[in-house]
Design an enzyme around this catalytic site. Structure first.
Site, PDB file in Angstrom:
ATOM      1  N   ASP A  11      40.890  36.362  34.451  1.00 38.20           N
ATOM      2  CA  ASP A  11      40.038  35.620  35.379  1.00 38.20           C
ATOM      3  C   ASP A  11      40.860  35.306  36.623  1.00 38.20           C
ATOM      4  OD1 ASP A  11      38.152  35.707  33.444  1.00 38.20           O
ATOM      5  OD2 ASP A  11      38.118  33.562  33.010  1.00 38.20           O
ATOM      6  N   ASP A 130      25.186  38.806  30.269  1.00 32.85           N
ATOM      7  CA  ASP A 130      25.471  37.542  29.584  1.00 32.85           C
ATOM      8  C   ASP A 130      24.216  37.181  28.801  1.00 32.85           C
ATOM      9  OD1 ASP A 130      27.925  37.464  30.778  1.00 32.85           O
ATOM     10  OD2 ASP A 130      27.548  35.684  32.001  1.00 32.85           O
TER      11      ASP A 130
END
Lengths: 268, 222
Positions: A11, A130
């Site tokens: 990330d 997602d």
């Protein structure tokens, strides 16, 4: 035989790794390029950068990170976060990414997947999904819904039907994250992973929830995923990529062990 | 030209990103102690002057061959330098598939025709295998045993593949290495001064860099 890929995900926010491995020999633990180099040496099969704050200010910073990584890591690189236009994809590919991961834009406008695949080839279009269970985990005929904005925004779209749709439109791969499990270390949502993997003919990368090496194995054996993505277990040094691969190999999952330092090796 | 000074032309005909390929060639040359000038170019004159020629390629077959033919004079220069001149040539991914006589992706398209055969959809015998074939697969070195460009690459070495179509040469003699994906898939093809890899050496870590180094050191018999 094709091997199951182990994909560490980094990330990145403003050009800095948000959660990174704190190895003593790192000059700068927050530098994504240094982290990428370590994963390259550790035998990762592919690397994923996720730009978690992809504002327009941050975009050039990310392109610079991608370019510096591609200059010295000769492994496949996927970059996601804030990919909204064909130009965004082009810029990532020109910087040295192999694949661009698209999420919200594809949900809003699935035709974007077709345009991107026609322009750049299916091989570089990853659609990130997602999904959350909306009928209760483990219920018969469990239903999964696509969410955006980090799992906060429901879309009303069935995740399995959507996966089929983007595959038909030309996506090369699906990066499937269970938002019920993300960050829990409780393991992949296996019914979700299996439902999507079995519904499409393209590879599915399982993501969200890995806490143990058994979870990686289950993603493949029970979830039918082609690849497994994990962040925390590698970032926090819980396991090395080599340990993960050795474990999977023992569990009967085919992995690539060459160019992968093993536990016990001097350089592992 | 000094023997130790190489010039590598990576042909840019609008197919994908060539930066990683160029960097991989630079790294391989540096580690092998070779002085090599690596150029990404769409200029046929630069290709004609290069000691080593690389043809990359991603995307659809028809788009690639059209893009290559749209570079004015490029195919002529390639034919002169590679077929008549015997210059070392490496095709990568679709660049390898372009060696074929014909590519059957979204219609039939004439390839360069340097290695007789056709490019057809992958049709793995095991229906559970996904298309595209994406990831690391191990190679079985067949006719490539002893080939200078495959030096140090043994059966079992892994390389990174990403493709939905594959090259079926008419003669098995031209298949140097295979991978198994529900059936044999040509991983490396070649003849004389020509070699092609279905996988991406520039993405195959040390295995790929080794092959690139071998290619740079290669002096095919004239």
């Amino acid at each position: 035989m094709l091997k199951v890929r182990i994909i560490p995900c980094l990330d990145v926010d403003g050009g800095r790794v948000v959660k990174g491995v704190n190895f003593v020999d790192l000059v700068d633990a927050g530098d994504p390029v240094e982290q990428a180099r370590l994963y390259d040496q550790a035998g990762a099969d592919e690397l994923c950068f996720l730009d978690i704050n992809a504002s327009s200010d941050n975009r050039d910073t990310m392109l610079d990170v991608v370019a510096r990584t591609a200059d010295e890591c000769f492994m496949p690189l996927t970059v996601g976060g804030g990919v909204r236009t064909l130009d965004d994809i082009r810029n990532l590919l020109l910087a040295g990414a192999d694949k661009a991961s698209v999420m919200t834009t594809a949900v809003k406008n699935p035709e974007f997947v077709r345009e991107a695949a026609q322009k750049f080839g299916s091989q570089c279009v990853v659609v990130a999904i997602d999904a959350k269970s909306v009928s209760g985990e483990g219920t018969p005929n469990e239903k999964f819904e696509v969410f955006t904005h980090g799992g906060r925004e429901p879309t009303g779209i069935d995740a399995v039907a959507y996966a089929r749709q983007v595959a038909d439109l030309g996506a090369g791969e699906i990066l499937l994250t269970s938002m019920d499990r993300d960050g829990t270390k409780a393991g992949f949502n296996l019914p979700l992973t299996r439902a999507v993997s079995d519904a499409v003919s393209i590879p599915v990368i399982a993501s969200g929830g890995v806490g143990t090496l058994d979870h990686l194995v289950e993603g493949v054996t029970e979830g039918h995923a082609s690849a497994v993505l994990a962040a925390s277990i590698f970032h926090f040094g819980t396991y090395t990529v080599g340990e993960a691969k050795a474990y999977m190999q023992r569990a009967g999952v085919p992995v690539r062990l060459d160019q992968t330092p093993q536990p016990g090796d001097n350089n592992a | 030209m000094l023997l130790s000074s190489l010039s590598v032309a990576i042909i840019d005909y609008g197919s994908g990103n060539l930066r990683s390929a160029a960097k991989a060639f630079e790294r391989s040359a540096r580690e092998a102690g070779l002085i090599a000038e690596v150029q990404i170019t769409s200029d046929p004159d630069q290709v004609a002057a290069a000691s080593h020629i690389v043809l990359p390629g991603v995307g659809a077959y028809g788009d690639c061959i059209r893009g290559l033919r749209a570079c004015d004079g490029m195919v002529d220069v390639l034919n002169r330098a590679v077929i008549e001149g015997g210059r070392p040539f490496l095709g990568i991914c679709v660049g390898m598939q372009l060696l074929a006589t014909v590519g059957r992706e979204f219609g039939d398209h004439d390839g360069l025709g340097w290695i007789d055969g056709e490019v057809v959809p992958l049709a793995p015998g095991d229906a559970s295998l996904k298309i595209p074939h994406i990831g690391w697969n191990d190679m079985n070195i067949t006719n490539g045993a002893g080939h200078p460009v495959l030096a140090g690459l043994d059966t079992g070495a892994h390389a990174y593949f990403v493709h939905s179509f594959h090259f079926k040469p008419s003669s098995p003699d031209h298949i140097l290495a295979e991978a198994d994906y529900g059936g044999a898939v040509a991983a490396i093809v070649g003849r004389d001064n020509i070699i092609g890899t279905q996988f991406h050496p520039e993405k195959s870590q040390n295995t790929g860099l080794r092959l690139i180094t071998n290619f740079l050191n290669w002096s095919p018999p004239q």
